[in-house]
Write an enzyme that holds these catalytic residues in place. Structure first.
Site, mmCIF file in Angstrom:
data_model
loop_
_atom_site.group_PDB
_atom_site.id
_atom_site.type_symbol
_atom_site.label_atom_id
_atom_site.label_comp_id
_atom_site.label_asym_id
_atom_site.label_seq_id
_atom_site.Cartn_x
_atom_site.Cartn_y
_atom_site.Cartn_z
ATOM 1 N N ALA A 167 0.827 -1.208 0.000
ATOM 2 C CA ALA A 167 0.000 0.000 0.000
ATOM 3 C C ALA A 167 0.860 1.257 0.000
ATOM 4 C CB ALA A 167 -0.942 -0.003 1.205
ATOM 5 N N ASP A 168 1.937 1.242 0.768
ATOM 6 C CA ASP A 168 2.826 2.407 0.807
ATOM 7 C C ASP A 168 3.505 2.623 -0.541
ATOM 8 O OD1 ASP A 168 2.405 3.219 3.425
ATOM 9 O OD2 ASP A 168 3.974 1.953 4.239
ATOM 10 N N LEU A 169 4.032 1.558 -1.116
ATOM 11 C CA LEU A 169 4.773 1.694 -2.370
ATOM 12 C C LEU A 169 3.880 2.144 -3.521
ATOM 13 C CD1 LEU A 169 6.978 -1.504 -2.064
ATOM 14 C CD2 LEU A 169 7.786 0.856 -1.893
#
Length: 396
Positions: A167-169
């Site tokens: 999700a962050d990437l």
């Protein structure tokens, strides 16, 4: 010259998604000023893993090629310094909860008055509106809520998170897209904009194919391990030595795959010639393939399949792919010169542009490394004023 030369970015973001996006901009030429709090800076400066000597490899992975200014945003003077930097920037990236920047006098509406061309990207967990807007969240929370965890794992096992901070990437990429499209729009309109980038929205948008199955068939997609819902074979198979090989074959590859595995009967069976028929007989076909592949060494089978045109890829470990000759030839693993520890490895930003200089690959900044120079050269403060700011702890 690099593609983003001349673009000024002020980065109020921390940890991963925002810093990832601004690092890409920095390495393609933008001047990125990372605004950090005095004392500790971005909390990821102390995250595991760490290099020998104590530098965080986590921080280094997302903050190369930037400048750092340490400013106390709890103070009026510190907020004014941040405002002045943003007033001359092209892009601002922040990841405070909705209203957080505005409460410090650094919201979009205020900054737009001083800098109408500013592209202001707000990266939040759930967006500026909606019933969850004030919620906090982390990578795995977004993976869970969005359905990604429910889709990950084997059918007979529990749900699993993706092996990367997925999700962050992916949100970092959308922050970058938001900033660059905002800049492109400014060329035509002459105006900046506010980009409301919700990490939750980004994850839901990635459900395109599972959502298509739900929209078209009314079904709830389930975990499939390494198998593809719409193609057989498309899965990882265990080889003789215990290594895994991923094979993905369409109709044109099917007879070639069967021939390479000595499965002439399956190759000649007209009832298996079409993918739709193999999908209907998934368990049977997969088992026959698995039994045949289990008798072969991966080191022999993988190149043999590729030689006849069957898509096949070894399931590599991280060290295997980082040391792979193609990865090395593409220059994806490089080193930068850290002032404390010397040559330090990292992964390069992947795009290569013709007609431009190679992208930057510089050490991440020490906390506040550029504070004095920025105050003097860009904000035109005199030495007495700068000394007073340091003495009172407003900057570091």
């Amino acid at each position: 010259m690099r593609p983003l030369d001349g673009i000024k970015v002020v980065d109020f973001s921390r940890v991963l998604a925002g810093p990832m996006a601004t690092q890409v901009m920095a390495e393609y030429g933008a001047e990125v000023t990372k605004i950090e709090r005095p004392g500790d800076g971005d909390e990821s400066r102390v995250f595991e893993p760490v290099f020998d000597g104590g530098h965080s490899a986590y921080y280094a992975a997302f903050n190369r090629s930037k400048r750092s200014i340490a400013v106390d945003l709890k103070s009026e003077e510190g907020r004014q310094l941040a405002f002045d930097l943003a007033a001359s920037a092209d892009v601002l990236v922040e990841n405070f909860l909705p209203g957080g920047m505005a409460s410090m006098g650094l919201g979009y509406e205020v900054l737009r008055e001083a800098n109408p061309g500013l592209v202001y990207v707000s990266n939040t967990g759930f967006g500026q509106t909606g019933p969850y807007a004030k919620r906090k969240g982390y990578d795995t929370i977004f993976q869970a809520l969005s359905g990604v965890i429910d889709l990950t794992g084997h059918p007979d096992g529990p749900p699993a998170k993706v092996g990367l901070p997925f999700a962050d990437l992916t949100s970092g990429l959308w922050i970058l897209i938001g900033a660059l499209t905002g800049l492109l729009g400014r060329v035509r309109s002459g105006q900046g904009c506010h980009v409301d980038m919700a990490m939750m929205d980004a994850q839901v948008s990635l459900l395109s194919l599972p959502a298509a199955r739900y929209f078209a068939l009314g079904e709830t997609p389930t975990r499939t391990g390494t198998e593809h819902l719409g193609r057989v074979p498309s899965s990882a198979f265990a080889c003789k030595g215990g290594e895994w090989l991923f094979i993905s074959a369409s109709d044109q590859h099917w007879p070639l795959l069967c021939g390479a595995l000595g499965l002439d009967g399956m190759a000649d069976d007209p009832s298996l010639a079409r993918n739709i028929d193999r999908v209907d007989r998934r368990a049977e076909v997969t088992q026959v393939l698995a039994d045949a592949i289990a008798m072969r060494d991966r080191a022999e089978l993988a190149p043999a399949l590729r030689k006849v045109g069957v898509p096949a890829g070894e399931v590599n470990t991280v060290p295997e792919i980082l040391n792979d000759p193609h990865t090395q030839a593409r220059g994806m693993v490089a080193t930068y010169e850290d002032p404390d520890r010397g040559a330090t490895p990292g992964l390069r930003t992947p795009l290569r542009y013709s007609g431009y200089d190679d992208h930057r690959f510089e050490a991440p900044p020490k906390l506040g490394a550029d504070t004095r120079r920025i105050l003097a050269e860009e904000l035109a403060l005199d030495e007495a004023t700068i000394a007073a700011l340091y003495e009172r702890g407003i900057v570091q």
